[in-house]
Design an enzyme around this catalytic site. Structure first.
Site, PDB file in Angstrom:
ATOM      1  N   ASN A  80      29.045 100.917  13.268  1.00 23.65           N
ATOM      2  CA  ASN A  80      30.250 101.315  12.125  1.00 23.65           C
ATOM      3  C   ASN A  80      30.379 100.539  11.624  1.00 23.65           C
ATOM      4  O   ASN A  80      31.665 100.837  10.490  1.00 23.65           O
ATOM      5  CB  ASN A  80      31.102 100.488  13.079  1.00 23.65           C
ATOM      6  CG  ASN A  80      31.204 101.390  14.845  1.00 23.65           C
ATOM      7  OD1 ASN A  80      30.420 102.329  14.789  1.00 23.65           O
ATOM      8  ND2 ASN A  80      31.915 100.759  15.728  1.00 23.65           N
ATOM      9  N   ARG A  93      32.909 111.656  15.559  1.00 28.67           N
ATOM     10  CA  ARG A  93      34.510 111.230  15.098  1.00 28.67           C
ATOM     11  C   ARG A  93      34.355 110.888  13.744  1.00 28.67           C
ATOM     12  O   ARG A  93      35.274 111.573  13.085  1.00 28.67           O
ATOM     13  CB  ARG A  93      34.978 110.874  16.545  1.00 28.67           C
ATOM     14  CG  ARG A  93      36.752 110.309  16.397  1.00 28.67           C
ATOM     15  CD  ARG A  93      37.243 109.935  17.106  1.00 28.67           C
ATOM     16  NE  ARG A  93      38.376 108.844  16.713  1.00 28.67           N
ATOM     17  CZ  ARG A  93      39.869 109.314  16.711  1.00 28.67           C
ATOM     18  NH1 ARG A  93      39.200 110.705  16.507  1.00 28.67           N
ATOM     19  NH2 ARG A  93      39.943 108.878  15.790  1.00 28.67           N
ATOM     20  N   PRO A 136      43.285 110.722  19.277  1.00 24.92           N
ATOM     21  CA  PRO A 136      43.890 111.837  18.254  1.00 24.92           C
ATOM     22  C   PRO A 136      43.832 111.086  16.427  1.00 24.92           C
ATOM     23  O   PRO A 136      43.046 110.053  16.276  1.00 24.92           O
ATOM     24  CB  PRO A 136      45.267 111.136  18.890  1.00 24.92           C
ATOM     25  CG  PRO A 136      45.403 109.582  18.765  1.00 24.92           C
ATOM     26  CD  PRO A 136      44.031 109.764  20.174  1.00 24.92           C
ATOM     27  N   ASP A 191      46.721 110.940  14.195  1.00 28.28           N
ATOM     28  CA  ASP A 191      47.385 110.834  13.633  1.00 28.28           C
ATOM     29  C   ASP A 191      47.936 110.175  12.486  1.00 28.28           C
ATOM     30  O   ASP A 191      48.830 110.836  11.487  1.00 28.28           O
ATOM     31  CB  ASP A 191      48.471 111.162  14.659  1.00 28.28           C
ATOM     32  CG  ASP A 191      48.200 110.005  15.270  1.00 28.28           C
ATOM     33  OD1 ASP A 191      47.435 109.702  16.222  1.00 28.28           O
ATOM     34  OD2 ASP A 191      49.627 109.505  16.155  1.00 28.28           O
ATOM     35  N   LEU A 192      47.895 108.932  12.907  1.00 29.12           N
ATOM     36  CA  LEU A 192      47.905 108.125  12.056  1.00 29.12           C
ATOM     37  C   LEU A 192      46.960 108.206  11.187  1.00 29.12           C
ATOM     38  O   LEU A 192      47.663 107.628   9.844  1.00 29.12           O
ATOM     39  CB  LEU A 192      47.190 106.612  12.982  1.00 29.12           C
ATOM     40  CG  LEU A 192      47.467 106.234  13.942  1.00 29.12           C
ATOM     41  CD1 LEU A 192      46.840 104.884  14.149  1.00 29.12           C
ATOM     42  CD2 LEU A 192      49.214 105.250  13.560  1.00 29.12           C
ATOM     43  N   ASP A 241      34.054  98.082  22.322  1.00 32.64           N
ATOM     44  CA  ASP A 241      32.841  98.114  22.562  1.00 32.64           C
ATOM     45  C   ASP A 241      31.847  97.362  23.221  1.00 32.64           C
ATOM     46  O   ASP A 241      30.242  98.120  23.453  1.00 32.64           O
ATOM     47  CB  ASP A 241      32.460  99.005  20.828  1.00 32.64           C
ATOM     48  CG  ASP A 241      32.680  99.668  20.541  1.00 32.64           C
ATOM     49  OD1 ASP A 241      33.408 100.819  21.254  1.00 32.64           O
ATOM     50  OD2 ASP A 241      32.259  99.421  19.024  1.00 32.64           O
ATOM     51  N   ILE A 299      42.389  99.911  24.878  1.00 30.37           N
ATOM     52  CA  ILE A 299      42.077 100.473  23.330  1.00 30.37           C
ATOM     53  C   ILE A 299      41.818 101.681  23.866  1.00 30.37           C
ATOM     54  O   ILE A 299      42.481 102.384  23.109  1.00 30.37           O
ATOM     55  CB  ILE A 299      40.905 100.569  22.546  1.00 30.37           C
ATOM     56  CG1 ILE A 299      40.734  98.229  22.577  1.00 30.37           C
ATOM     57  CG2 ILE A 299      40.644 100.433  21.271  1.00 30.37           C
ATOM     58  CD1 ILE A 299      41.877  97.991  21.387  1.00 30.37           C
TER      59      ILE A 299
END
Ligand code: UD1
Length: 432
Positions: A23, A96, A126, A128-129, A310, A332
């Protein structure tokens, strides 16, 4: 599809090298798009997701050079000749994190076309942020035929952005974009995950002006251009935590080399509460199963420095053999309990009520045929299998390959009976 076969019951004993964090590595790779110089990343993990990001960047025109095939390998990326600003659906749907090219492409080239990530096994997720923040910076965004078409007439403009929700990806995307924007960008309610900080430190090394690294408020003064650098990816705290859970449930004694306690305090605290000793060594962390039963505990996931989502599935597997009951609450992601039906096949006693799961400890688990459903869920099955009586076959291990480097090798070196059964070998056996 490959399978993994595990015969449980052996305490893990030995040393496990912790790889570079997936990550952290993924956004760092995307950061190469911000400069026409070379960016060299060291301590890169060799994982399916890294290959996916490499392929995505290559089709944009990034020149990639991979050096070495084992842990510690370096990758050099050069975005000097970008010829394509589209991130296609075929790639984005499989990972993603592909959406992390949006901010850098838009900031440097003034346009980008990125497929919407679409559905995901662990919830709607999503973006959107990301889009709202880029619009605040002056981007014009349209959603056409499943693609985000973004453009900016002149240059992105620094502004004051208050994220409604903590998002790792949105913080990273906008942080990268802000480095090349005009003026100051303030990111409030920013994600504080160590991987976000790692990206920010690398961007600093590339010439970006960033204050507040590691806090929830980042201040970025835009610059006209960034330059290349050589940067070492931090260790994977989730991989380390996963192996810690495996050592604990098998009553083993394992040294995790390359990880720092400061990266995973909330996880270490929960292990301590459950009666598992994790101590710092010169090279990393040592996890010792006490021989006594693990104690049931309650866990609630939260953005960093809270307990990481995670690690939720792996802890649940570990707690399935605890003394007493545990309650795990996921805050989350919705739908992040897909591992539960599979764990139940192995004899766990888990009840899910909405976003919480009650785990009543059992005295033994038994091997079964189970199916990996997502990356972290698959590790929970490995952990349970290592402690179970008899043989477990885990199907769909491509999920594991996305995020765990040389998993079988690392566990086998600590005494686990674990092997990969390749698709080709299975097909041959069936044909015989
Ligand atoms: C990253 C990690 C992932 C981890 C997650 C949370 C990488 C490559 N992946 O994912 O392993 O599980 O952080 O720690 O680093 N959200 C919105 N709108 C948005 C963006 C997010 O509502 O625009 C929501 C998500 O649906 C989720 C929450 O915010 O409920 C957190 O997601 P986010 O932190 O963005 O996760 P990722 O960056 O995708």
């Amino acid at each position: 599809m490959d399978k993994i076969r595990i015969v449980g019951g052996t305490p893990l004993r030995g040393v496990i090298p912790i790889s570079g964090a997936k990550n952290a590595a993924l956004p760092l790779m995307a950061a190469c798009l911000l400069t026409d110089d070379k960016l060299t990343l060291c301590n890169m993990p060799y994982l399916a997701d890294i290959v996916t990001m490499a392929n995505l960047l290559a089709q944009h025109g990034v020149d990639l050079n991979i050096d070495g095939i084992h842990q510690g390998r370096a990758i050099t990326l050069c975005a000097g000749h970008i010829h394509n600003l589209t991130a296609p659906y075929e790639v984005v749907r499989t990972m993603r994190a592909s959406v992390l090219v949006l901010g850098p492409l838009l900031a440097r080239f003034g346009a980008a076309r990125v497929s919407l990530p679409g559905g995901c096994a662990i919830g709607t997720r999503p973006i959107d942020l990301h889009l709202k923040a880029l619009e605040q910076m002056g981007a014009e965004i349209e959603l056409i035929d499943g693609y985000i078409n973004a453009k900016v007439p002149h240059r992105l403009k620094g502004t004051d952005i208050q994220f409604e929700k903590v998002s790792v990806g949105a913080t990273e995307n906008i942080l990268m974009a802000a480095c090349l924007a005009e003026g100051e960008t303030i990111l409030r309610n920013a994600a504080q995950e160590p991987e976000v900080a790692d990206l920010a430190y690398c961007l600093q090394a590339m010439g970006a002006k960033i204050e507040g690294i590691g806090t929830s408020e980042l201040r970025i003064q835009g610059v006209n251009s960034l330059h290349g650098c050589t940067y070492t990816v931090i260790a994977d705290r989730i991989e380390a935590g996963s192996f810690a859970a495996a050592a604990a449930i098998t009553g083993g004694d394992v040294e995790l080399v390359g990880i720092r306690a400061s990266l995973m305090q909330s996880v270490i605290e929960k292990f301590a509460e459950a009666g598992i000793g994790i101590t710092e060594t010169e090279r990393g962390l040592r996890v010792v199963g006490t021989g006594r039963k693990i104690q049931g505990i309650d866990i609630m996931t939260a953005p960093y420095p809270g307990f990481p989502t995670d690690m939720q599935a792996q802890m649940m597997a570990m707690l399935s053999m605890a003394e007493g009951a545990s309650m795990v609450t996921e805050t989350i992601f919705e739908n992040r309990y897909m591992h539960v039906p599979e764990l139940i096949r192995m004899g766990t006693n888990i009840n899910v009520h909405g976003s919480s799961a009650m785990i009543r400890g059992v005295s033994s688990l038994r091997g079964a045929e189970v199916m990996a459903t997502d990356l972290r869920a698959s590790l929970s099955l490995v952990i349970a299998a290592l402690a179970a009586e008899g043989e477990t076959i885990i199907h769909r291990v491509y999920h594991l390959d996305r995020g765990y480097e040389r998993l079988e090798e690392k566990l086998a070196a600590c005494g686990a009976t674990i092997e990969r059964i390749s698709e080709r070998a299975t097909a041959k056996a069936e044909a015989a």
